[in-house]
Motif scaffolding. Structure first.
Motif, short mmCIF file in Angstrom:
data_model
loop_
_atom_site.label_atom_id
_atom_site.label_comp_id
_atom_site.label_asym_id
_atom_site.label_seq_id
_atom_site.Cartn_x
_atom_site.Cartn_y
_atom_site.Cartn_z
N VAL A 82 41.36 38.70 55.98
CA VAL A 82 42.70 39.04 55.49
C VAL A 82 42.86 38.34 54.15
O VAL A 82 42.78 37.11 54.07
CB VAL A 82 43.81 38.61 56.47
CG1 VAL A 82 45.15 39.19 56.02
CG2 VAL A 82 43.50 39.05 57.89
N PHE A 83 43.04 39.13 53.09
CA PHE A 83 43.02 38.61 51.72
C PHE A 83 44.37 38.84 51.07
O PHE A 83 44.79 39.97 50.87
CB PHE A 83 41.92 39.33 50.92
CG PHE A 83 41.48 38.61 49.66
CD1 PHE A 83 42.38 38.30 48.66
CD2 PHE A 83 40.15 38.26 49.48
CE1 PHE A 83 41.97 37.64 47.51
CE2 PHE A 83 39.72 37.61 48.34
CZ PHE A 83 40.65 37.29 47.34
N ALA A 84 45.06 37.75 50.76
CA ALA A 84 46.38 37.85 50.13
C ALA A 84 46.25 37.60 48.63
O ALA A 84 45.74 36.56 48.21
CB ALA A 84 47.33 36.83 50.75
N THR A 85 46.72 38.55 47.83
CA THR A 85 46.73 38.36 46.37
C THR A 85 47.66 39.38 45.72
O THR A 85 47.84 40.49 46.23
CB THR A 85 45.32 38.50 45.76
OG1 THR A 85 45.38 38.18 44.37
CG2 THR A 85 44.74 39.90 45.92
N LEU A 86 48.25 38.99 44.59
CA LEU A 86 48.99 39.96 43.77
C LEU A 86 48.18 40.30 42.52
O LEU A 86 48.61 41.07 41.68
CB LEU A 86 50.39 39.44 43.41
CG LEU A 86 50.57 38.17 42.57
CD1 LEU A 86 50.19 38.32 41.13
CD2 LEU A 86 52.02 37.73 42.66
N SER A 87 47.00 39.68 42.42
CA SER A 87 46.18 39.87 41.22
C SER A 87 44.74 40.23 41.61
O SER A 87 43.80 39.51 41.28
CB SER A 87 46.19 38.59 40.38
OG SER A 87 45.85 37.45 41.18
N PRO A 88 44.57 41.38 42.32
CA PRO A 88 43.23 41.77 42.74
C PRO A 88 42.35 42.10 41.53
O PRO A 88 42.86 42.43 40.45
CB PRO A 88 43.48 43.02 43.59
CG PRO A 88 44.79 43.55 43.13
CD PRO A 88 45.60 42.36 42.70
N VAL A 140 38.81 34.69 62.21
CA VAL A 140 39.43 35.45 61.12
C VAL A 140 39.53 34.56 59.88
O VAL A 140 40.02 33.44 59.95
CB VAL A 140 40.84 35.95 61.52
CG1 VAL A 140 41.43 36.80 60.40
CG2 VAL A 140 40.79 36.75 62.82
N LEU A 141 39.06 35.11 58.77
CA LEU A 141 39.12 34.40 57.49
C LEU A 141 40.39 34.83 56.76
O LEU A 141 40.61 36.02 56.55
CB LEU A 141 37.88 34.81 56.68
CG LEU A 141 37.41 33.96 55.53
CD1 LEU A 141 37.28 32.49 55.90
CD2 LEU A 141 36.06 34.50 55.05
N VAL A 142 41.23 33.86 56.42
CA VAL A 142 42.47 34.17 55.70
C VAL A 142 42.39 33.52 54.33
O VAL A 142 42.23 32.29 54.22
CB VAL A 142 43.71 33.64 56.47
CG1 VAL A 142 44.99 34.08 55.77
CG2 VAL A 142 43.69 34.13 57.92
N VAL A 143 42.49 34.34 53.29
CA VAL A 143 42.25 33.87 51.93
C VAL A 143 43.45 34.18 51.04
O VAL A 143 44.06 35.24 51.18
CB VAL A 143 40.99 34.58 51.34
CG1 VAL A 143 40.70 34.12 49.92
CG2 VAL A 143 39.78 34.34 52.23
N GLY A 144 43.79 33.25 50.15
CA GLY A 144 44.77 33.52 49.10
C GLY A 144 44.12 33.16 47.78
O GLY A 144 43.60 32.04 47.63
N SER A 145 44.11 34.09 46.83
CA SER A 145 43.46 33.79 45.54
C SER A 145 44.19 34.54 44.44
O SER A 145 44.60 35.69 44.63
CB SER A 145 41.99 34.21 45.58
OG SER A 145 41.36 33.89 44.36
#
Ligand code: UT7
Length: 336
Positions: A82-88, A140-145
């Protein structure tokens, strides 16, 4: 009814670009001052990515590798990203699939992207938690970048926004907990779309003919716009509200919190929330001074540093809380 299993954070990690941008450097670009930035936001410096070296995905990958090592696992143990970002990296596909590729995962594990800006990490954590509770996945891998620096208006016109945001990444590995009463106790998520335009990057929007041409013609709208005062006013109400909601749901009090890790939006917002909740200085974690506001990355980046600095011990009650663009806001209560 059988009790659902619950999840816990088994590993944390973070990564920031090596380029440090101090307030003094911004003075040369933005008609601003170190004194103004520190007084209004608490920020002393932030990181800016270097083209050809850092990407939103590879920063997330480095944070994820650290979280996996911390959990004693490898990428092949992961069952969901699950990858959280507003700047993919790209408009599409999202950074989740790119992370899967960079981690060299052999199985075709699903990758989900979450777009909830400053609340993105808690939304992502909540999604991961639900998958674990139902038994669908274990690890589950949870990432914010985030990379903000490539999209900021670095002229005096953009100074109200450009001084705040920075680049960085954080990650956690979530897995089922075997310890009763430990792990994620609850998550609470909220949104209020009537304020969608109060903190926004409008272009390139899809809702007009010739969106690329329109975006170029409206170049200013490709930069973030923020009604800072209104965001601030709502943040100082929603943060305490959503923290109290989490405490009430678990029959706990503010005095039970061992560490609050708020989204690093502005040190003044954090201090206001701290005062409102009656928390001592050592019960609130801040690293905005060194990284600025890294939106979806800020909480996992702060969490990973707090763990590294020995600020969280087994059995501690940890509270995460966020507010930002959408508006969206959220909290998570965790027994470490
Ligand atoms: O991540 C979650 C979402 N974001 C937030 O939570 C941020 C919430 N908002 C804030 O943190 C604050 O509103 C800011 C830090 C963005 C701005 O602080 P403020 O105290 O609300 O300042 P302001 O926008 O009311 O501006 C005050 C003055 C203005 O000048 P005048 O009109 O009083 O002459 C601005 O033009 O400060 C000026 N100003 C600046 N001056 C120097 C605005 N930005 C700057 C700057 N340097 N960078």
């Amino acid at each position: 009814m059988a009790t659902l299993r619950h999840s816990e954070i088994a590993g944390t990690g973070h990564y920031v670009p090596s380029r440090v941008v101090k307030n003094a450097e911004l003075e040369t670009l933005l008609d601003t001052s170190d004194a103004w930035i520190q007084e209004r936001t608490g920020i002393q410096e932030r990181r800016w990515f270097e083209e050809g070296i850092d990407t939103t995905t590879n920063m997330g990958t480095k944070a994820a590798q650290m979280a996996l090592a911390d959990a004693g696992l490898t990428a092949d143990d992961v069952q969901l990203i699950v990858f959280a970002t507003l700047s993919p990296d790209y408009v599409f596909p999202g950074s989740g699939v790119l992370l899967q590729r960079e981690l060299g995962m052999k199985d075709h594990v699903p990758a989900l992207d979450v777009r909830n800006q400053c609340s993105g990490f808690i939304y992502a954590l909540s999604v991961a938690d639900q998958f674990i509770k139902t038994g669908m996945y274990d690890n589950v891998l949870v990432v914010g970048s985030e990379i903000h620096s490539s999209g900021l208006d670095k002229t005096p016109r953009g100074r109200g926004v450009a001084v705040i945001f920075g680049d960085g990444a954080g990650a956690v590995l979530l897995r089922p907990s075997t310890r009763a009463g430990h792990g994620i106790l609850s998550t609470h998520l909220h949104a209020q779309g009537e304020f969608a335009e109060e903190l926004i990057v409008k272009e390139p929007g899809s809702n007009r003919e010739g969106r690329v041409t329109v975006a170029v013609e409206n170049q200013a709208d490709m930069y973030p716009y923020m009604n800072g005062q209104n965001v601030f006013k709502n943040a100082v109400v929603r943060f305490p509200q959503v923290i109290k909601e989490a405490l009430d749901a678990n029959q706990l009090q503010a005095a039970d919190i061992d560490l609050l890790i708020p989204h690093q939006a502005n040190l003044r917002i954090t201090q206001y929330v701290q005062g409102k909740m009656g928390l001592a200085d050592d019960k609130v974690f801040s690293n905005i001074q060194r990284y600025g506001n890294t939106t979806a990355a800020s909480i996992p980046l702060a969490l990973s540093e707090a763990v590294q600095q020995g600020k969280i011990k087994r059995g501690d009650l940890l509270c995460l809380a966020a507010f930002g663009s959408g508006f969206t806001w959220a909290s998570a209560l965790i027994r470490w």
